[in-house]
Design a protein around this motif. Structure first.
Motif, PDB file in Angstrom:
ATOM      1  N   ARG A   1      86.282   8.184  -0.071  1.00  0.00           N
ATOM      2  CA  ARG A   1      85.744   7.802   1.234  1.00  0.00           C
ATOM      3  C   ARG A   1      86.894   7.623   2.215  1.00  0.00           C
ATOM      4  NH1 ARG A   1      86.207   2.274   2.150  1.00  0.00           N
ATOM      5  NH2 ARG A   1      86.848   1.018   0.351  1.00  0.00           N
ATOM      6  N   PRO A   2      86.606   7.654   3.514  1.00  0.00           N
ATOM      7  CA  PRO A   2      87.670   7.477   4.504  1.00  0.00           C
ATOM      8  C   PRO A   2      88.253   6.066   4.434  1.00  0.00           C
ATOM      9  CG  PRO A   2      85.695   8.427   5.494  1.00  0.00           C
ATOM     10  CD  PRO A   2      85.306   7.952   4.135  1.00  0.00           C
ATOM     11  N   ARG A   3      89.558   5.973   4.703  1.00  0.00           N
ATOM     12  CA  ARG A   3      90.247   4.684   4.722  1.00  0.00           C
ATOM     13  C   ARG A   3      91.159   4.616   5.942  1.00  0.00           C
ATOM     14  NH1 ARG A   3      89.944   1.845  -0.072  1.00  0.00           N
ATOM     15  NH2 ARG A   3      89.129   3.016  -1.879  1.00  0.00           N
ATOM     16  N   LEU A   4      91.200   3.455   6.546  1.00  0.00           N
ATOM     17  CA  LEU A   4      92.091   3.236   7.684  1.00  0.00           C
ATOM     18  C   LEU A   4      93.531   3.215   7.196  1.00  0.00           C
ATOM     19  CD1 LEU A   4      92.353   2.542  10.740  1.00  0.00           C
ATOM     20  CD2 LEU A   4      92.293   0.130  10.048  1.00  0.00           C
ATOM     21  N   LEU A   5      94.394   4.006   7.825  1.00  0.00           N
ATOM     22  CA  LEU A   5      95.807   4.049   7.471  1.00  0.00           C
ATOM     23  C   LEU A   5      96.640   3.189   8.411  1.00  0.00           C
ATOM     24  CD1 LEU A   5      98.034   5.387   5.676  1.00  0.00           C
ATOM     25  CD2 LEU A   5      98.245   7.104   7.505  1.00  0.00           C
ATOM     26  N   ALA A   6      96.447   3.356   9.724  1.00  0.00           N
ATOM     27  CA  ALA A   6      97.238   2.598  10.701  1.00  0.00           C
ATOM     28  C   ALA A   6      96.489   2.537  12.017  1.00  0.00           C
ATOM     29  CB  ALA A   6      98.610   3.235  10.909  1.00  0.00           C
TER      30      ALA A   6
END
Length: 339
Positions: free
Chosen positions: A323-328
């Motif tokens: 699933r999508p994940r926040l990186l920055a």
């Protein structure tokens, strides 16, 4: 009260109001300078040296409000949400590889504003400068660092509609030689020469210094094309591909694909194409991605989505899993030096 006394009181009041105004201005400036660090959720940003070839560091455009907005910043690759080192070099679009960077900048003049492309060395020193004929939108560097490319809008300002025109250029980072417009290349559609007045080329991604992939639009369709600088040719590979990004091993292309049944303002989904089989895989990112994704490694894609500061970076597996994940947060246009 005499006239002299009234004049003294008036002058004192003016001086007091002036001091208050100056104080308020300085206070506001001080708060703006601290905004990077004090705004809730905002990253810590401090000036310092930034290198494009430093192992274990990620470089991107800082989008956080404050004195370092739009500057190229560096963070530890293992802690992309950590404290940022700001270079002082501002870019609207950026990419780097092989110790070379390309920075597309706004130029503010007395009579009018404009844009330019800078080719930078690993220490962010300028090597070459080029004037741009439109609004910066895409930038890429070949894996060796010897060739750079960029795309600008010369009319219109969005890929979402059909009334836009682009210009894509390729430059030699060593000599400074410039190919101004890839539309001058011969285009082969399904193996046959194709000439059209509505041809647009954008979104170069390099295989090496002479071979690349890009998007060509004509006749209301978009195509993934394989480009060759020696032959000066563009050959169609697959339909409905925009802003391709070649994987590190050269076998897959990540891209944004228009899908049916969604808003015309947000028409794209992030896909990956296997170049050997031409099999498409939808990633787990269900939101519209208007970006040229970057491969963080052979398994993971990095791309931007709108955020509180204008843009945040997200990751998703390239194979359709996860699933999508926040990186920055507050970041755009990342580059991941090898090593």
């Amino acid at each position: 009260m005499t006239r002299t006394h009234r004049l003294i009181v008036l002058l004192a009041a003016i001086a007091l109001l002036g001091a208050v105004a100056v104080g308020a201005t300085l206070h506001a400036a001080g708060r703006a300078a601290e905004k990077d660090r004090t705004q809730p959720g905002g990253p810590e940003v401090r000036p310092g040296p930034v290198l494009l070839d430093a192992p274990g560091r990620t470089v991107f455009r800082n989008m956080a409000w404050g004195p370092h907005r739009d500057e190229l910043t560096s963070v530890p690759a293992a802690d992309p949400g950590g404290a940022r080192t700001a270079s002082g070099v501002r870019c609207l679009r950026f990419h780097s590889a092989g110790g070379t960077g390309v920075c597309l900048q706004a130029v503010h003049g007395k009579l009018r504003d404009g844009y330019r492309a800078l080719v930078l060395d690993a220490h962010l020193h300028e090597r070459h400068r080029y004037g741009l004929s439109g609004i910066p939108t895409r930038a890429r560097v070949s894996p060796s660092g010897r060739t750079v490319a960029w795309t600008v809008f010369v009319s219109g300002d969005s890929y979402a509609g059909t009334s836009f025109s682009t210009r894509t250029s390729i430059a030699d980072a060593a000599s400074g030689g410039l190919e101004r417009n890839l539309e001058d290349y011969r285009f082969f559609l399904d193996g046959r020469p194709h000439r059209a007045a509505d041809l647009n080329v954008w979104g170069v991604t390099f295989a090496d210094d002479t071979r690349f992939f890009a998007t060509v639009a004509t006749g209301g369709q978009t195509y993934l094309v394989r480009g060759d600088r020696r032959e000066r040719t563009l050959r169609s590979v697959h339909r409905n591909v925009e802003c391709p990004s070649l994987s590190p091993d050269g076998t897959r292309v990540a891209y944004k694909k228009r899908v049916a049944g969604v808003s015309s303002d947000a028409p794209w989904r992030l896909y990956v194409l296997d170049l050997r089989t031409l099999r498409e895989t939808a990633t787990a990112e269900g939101r519209s991605v208007d970006d040229q994704a970057v491969w963080r490694d052979g398994r993971t894609l990095v791309y931007s989505l709108p955020g509180a500061y204008g843009s945040d970076l997200w990751t998703v597996p390239a194979d359709g899993s996860g699933r999508p994940r926040l990186l920055a947060r507050a970041a755009l246009a990342p580059a991941f030096p090898a090593g």
